[in-house]
Scaffold this active site. Structure first.
Site, PDB file in Angstrom:
ATOM      1  N   ASP A  39       0.819  -1.217   0.000  1.00  0.00           N
ATOM      2  CA  ASP A  39       0.000   0.000   0.000  1.00  0.00           C
ATOM      3  C   ASP A  39       0.851   1.263   0.000  1.00  0.00           C
ATOM      4  O   ASP A  39       0.528   2.238  -0.683  1.00  0.00           O
ATOM      5  CB  ASP A  39      -0.918   0.010   1.243  1.00  0.00           C
ATOM      6  CG  ASP A  39      -2.022  -1.047   1.124  1.00  0.00           C
ATOM      7  OD1 ASP A  39      -2.858  -1.142   2.039  1.00  0.00           O
ATOM      8  OD2 ASP A  39      -2.027  -1.773   0.091  1.00  0.00           O
ATOM      9  N   TYR A  40       1.971   1.255   0.755  1.00  0.00           N
ATOM     10  CA  TYR A  40       2.742   2.509   0.878  1.00  0.00           C
ATOM     11  C   TYR A  40       3.321   2.938  -0.468  1.00  0.00           C
ATOM     12  O   TYR A  40       3.471   4.122  -0.752  1.00  0.00           O
ATOM     13  CB  TYR A  40       3.847   2.382   1.941  1.00  0.00           C
ATOM     14  CG  TYR A  40       5.063   1.596   1.513  1.00  0.00           C
ATOM     15  CD1 TYR A  40       5.135   0.217   1.721  1.00  0.00           C
ATOM     16  CD2 TYR A  40       6.122   2.221   0.869  1.00  0.00           C
ATOM     17  CE1 TYR A  40       6.225  -0.503   1.305  1.00  0.00           C
ATOM     18  CE2 TYR A  40       7.234   1.509   0.444  1.00  0.00           C
ATOM     19  CZ  TYR A  40       7.278   0.131   0.657  1.00  0.00           C
ATOM     20  OH  TYR A  40       8.370  -0.590   0.230  1.00  0.00           O
ATOM     21  N   TYR A  42       1.818   2.449  -3.404  1.00  0.00           N
ATOM     22  CA  TYR A  42       0.676   3.072  -4.094  1.00  0.00           C
ATOM     23  C   TYR A  42       0.438   4.479  -3.514  1.00  0.00           C
ATOM     24  O   TYR A  42       0.330   5.467  -4.259  1.00  0.00           O
ATOM     25  CB  TYR A  42      -0.585   2.207  -3.907  1.00  0.00           C
ATOM     26  CG  TYR A  42      -1.797   2.754  -4.624  1.00  0.00           C
ATOM     27  CD1 TYR A  42      -2.608   3.720  -4.019  1.00  0.00           C
ATOM     28  CD2 TYR A  42      -2.108   2.352  -5.919  1.00  0.00           C
ATOM     29  CE1 TYR A  42      -3.705   4.253  -4.692  1.00  0.00           C
ATOM     30  CE2 TYR A  42      -3.202   2.877  -6.595  1.00  0.00           C
ATOM     31  CZ  TYR A  42      -3.987   3.823  -5.974  1.00  0.00           C
ATOM     32  OH  TYR A  42      -5.071   4.367  -6.643  1.00  0.00           O
ATOM     33  N   LYS A 120     -24.740 -16.933  -7.640  1.00  0.00           N
ATOM     34  CA  LYS A 120     -25.714 -15.832  -7.702  1.00  0.00           C
ATOM     35  C   LYS A 120     -25.360 -14.830  -6.602  1.00  0.00           C
ATOM     36  O   LYS A 120     -25.701 -15.002  -5.437  1.00  0.00           O
ATOM     37  CB  LYS A 120     -27.136 -16.355  -7.536  1.00  0.00           C
ATOM     38  CG  LYS A 120     -28.185 -15.274  -7.808  1.00  0.00           C
ATOM     39  CD  LYS A 120     -29.597 -15.850  -7.842  1.00  0.00           C
ATOM     40  CE  LYS A 120     -30.636 -14.779  -8.156  1.00  0.00           C
ATOM     41  NZ  LYS A 120     -30.675 -13.686  -7.117  1.00  0.00           N
ATOM     42  N   LYS A 315     -32.385 -21.002  -5.955  1.00  0.00           N
ATOM     43  CA  LYS A 315     -32.246 -20.240  -4.702  1.00  0.00           C
ATOM     44  C   LYS A 315     -31.974 -21.199  -3.541  1.00  0.00           C
ATOM     45  O   LYS A 315     -32.699 -22.188  -3.364  1.00  0.00           O
ATOM     46  CB  LYS A 315     -33.539 -19.472  -4.416  1.00  0.00           C
ATOM     47  CG  LYS A 315     -34.003 -18.583  -5.562  1.00  0.00           C
ATOM     48  CD  LYS A 315     -33.221 -17.301  -5.640  1.00  0.00           C
ATOM     49  CE  LYS A 315     -33.653 -16.372  -4.563  1.00  0.00           C
ATOM     50  NZ  LYS A 315     -33.677 -14.955  -4.871  1.00  0.00           N
TER      51      LYS A 315
HETATM   52  N1  LIG Z   1     -26.823 -12.121  -9.235  1.00  0.00           N
HETATM   53  C1  LIG Z   1     -26.010 -12.726 -10.101  1.00  0.00           C
HETATM   54  O1  LIG Z   1     -24.914 -13.132  -9.724  1.00  0.00           O
HETATM   55  C2  LIG Z   1     -26.443 -12.903 -11.513  1.00  0.00           C
HETATM   56  C3  LIG Z   1     -27.640 -12.328 -11.939  1.00  0.00           C
HETATM   57  C4  LIG Z   1     -28.038 -12.474 -13.278  1.00  0.00           C
HETATM   58  C5  LIG Z   1     -29.267 -11.903 -13.795  1.00  0.00           C
HETATM   59  O2  LIG Z   1     -30.021 -11.223 -13.047  1.00  0.00           O
HETATM   60  C6  LIG Z   1     -29.601 -12.155 -15.180  1.00  0.00           C
HETATM   61  C7  LIG Z   1     -30.794 -11.666 -15.733  1.00  0.00           C
HETATM   62  C8  LIG Z   1     -31.043 -11.954 -17.068  1.00  0.00           C
HETATM   63  F1  LIG Z   1     -32.183 -11.521 -17.624  1.00  0.00           F
HETATM   64  C9  LIG Z   1     -30.166 -12.691 -17.850  1.00  0.00           C
HETATM   65  C10 LIG Z   1     -28.986 -13.172 -17.294  1.00  0.00           C
HETATM   66  C11 LIG Z   1     -28.711 -12.910 -15.971  1.00  0.00           C
HETATM   67  O3  LIG Z   1     -27.547 -13.391 -15.450  1.00  0.00           O
HETATM   68  C12 LIG Z   1     -27.210 -13.211 -14.150  1.00  0.00           C
HETATM   69  N2  LIG Z   1     -26.046 -13.769 -13.741  1.00  0.00           N
HETATM   70  C13 LIG Z   1     -25.646 -13.634 -12.449  1.00  0.00           C
HETATM   71  N3  LIG Z   1     -24.459 -14.208 -12.075  1.00  0.00           N
END
Ligand SMILES: NC(=O)c1cc2c(=O)c3cc(F)ccc3oc2nc1N
Length: 332
Positions: A39-40, A42, A120, A315
């Protein structure tokens, strides 16, 4: 011995050299997660550039690292219309949902398809526009058609390049998020200051990007993972997997945990793997995104009013989210 003041010509050359060096170090630290200097080092170069810009304000450029600290007080956020709709994803909650998705896709595509699987990220969807390599506009998803212009706030997010490695015009999309550790630290600060704490990193990221004082956003240590090319410009990827690599090649931060799966069984194995690994990640994920890998098949399958037919978001069961942050708190 204080250095003799630089002439304008010397200052111009020195500022250009310092900007390039600092932006390279910043890319290594914030985008590639592979810093090569302490860091220093930079900080010393940053001060040299900042002193030159103070002496010669006309030398300040839009991609100077000194522009990352914010300092503008915005009156509000203008509306932005997305030329390319920003859709949401259909959700799946069980193994059966995922296998049903695969069946539908195979039937519609009329052949075996491969899948690109991605974590996601539980943040805020953003869209970034670049013209001739320069960052010109950043926006939230909003309702998918109209979002909010948060360009000034996103300029303070260090993993968002102010200038691409190639002078191309593209529009890309991804997630802006707050790392778990930053979330815990921020809530500690807020608690000590008698302020309300954020419920989770996603709310903290959203709340940070809604700040009208851009210097506040700069202090929130937000980061990004980019995952979609909305307007390809000269980009050539023909699959999602290659698009992620191409996004990285031009300067964006992409998530390294992606996997190209030949079958839905491999997809399910990946889901189970990251359901296990979830608490070890330095950022929150709320599931797995599964996309048909070939763009030709994505074009064939298209979109419903709400979402792409060629993707699904698996999910994770929600009840574990709280324990993940609680686990982190114990490590402080
Ligand atoms: N939250 C996420 O990590 C994430 C979210 C989306 C999307 O919302 C998404 C929405 C679309 F219509 C199409 C691809 C997508 O791809 C995505 N890919 C991701 N990795």
């Amino acid at each position: 011995m204080t250095q003799a003041p630089l002439t304008l010509a010397e200052a111009t050359d020195k500022a250009k050299e310092l900007r390039a060096q600092l932006n390279q170090y910043s890319h290594e630290y914030y985008v590639a997660d592979k810093p090569t200097v302490e860091d220093y080092v930079y900080d010393r170069l940053y001060k040299e550039l900042s002193d030159i810009e103070t002496e010669y304000p006309d030398l300040i450029t839009s991609d100077s690292p000194t522009q990352r600290v914010g300092g503008k007080i915005l009156q509000g956020f203008e509306k932005v219309t997305h030329e390319v709709q920003m859709y949401s994803l259909n959700d799946g909650f069980s193994k059966e949902d995922i296998y049903d998705f695969d069946e539908r896709v195979q039937k519609l595509a009329g052949k075996q398809v491969t899948y690109c699987c991605e974590l996601k990220i539980d943040g805020l969807a953003i869209s970034l526009k670049y013209e001739n390599g320069k960052f010109v506009q950043g926006a939230t998803r909003g309702d998918g058609t109209v979002g909010e212009n948060i360009t000034e706030n996103l300029k303070t997010v260090k993993s968002i390049p102010l200038e691409l490695k190639k002078p191309i015009s593209v529009e890309v999309r991804g997630e802006c998020y707050m790392p778990k550790q930053s979330f815990v630290n921020l809530n500690k600060e807020r608690e000590e200051a008698g302020q309300d704490v954020f419920a989770n990193p996603r709310n903290a990221a959203a709340g940070s990007l809604r700040q009208l004082d851009t210097s506040m956003v700069a202090k929130r240590n937000l980061s990004t993972f980019l995952y979609t090319v909305a307007d390809f410009g000269p980009m050539t990827a023909q699959t999602q997997y290659d698009a992620l690599n191409e996004l990285s090649d031009i300067g964006f931060r992409t998530n390294p945990e992606k996997k190209l799966c030949q079958t839905i069984d491999e997809v399910w194995a990946y889901i189970e793997e990251y359901h296990e690994k979830r608490s070890e990640l330095p950022y929150e994920i709320d599931g797995i995104v599964i996309k048909t890998n070939e763009f030709t098949i994505q074009d064939e399958l298209g979109f419903t009013v709400k979402a792409p037919r060629w993707a699904i978001a698996y999910k994770f069961p929600p009840e574990e989210a709280q324990t993940i942050v609680e686990e982190i708190e114990w490590t402080i």
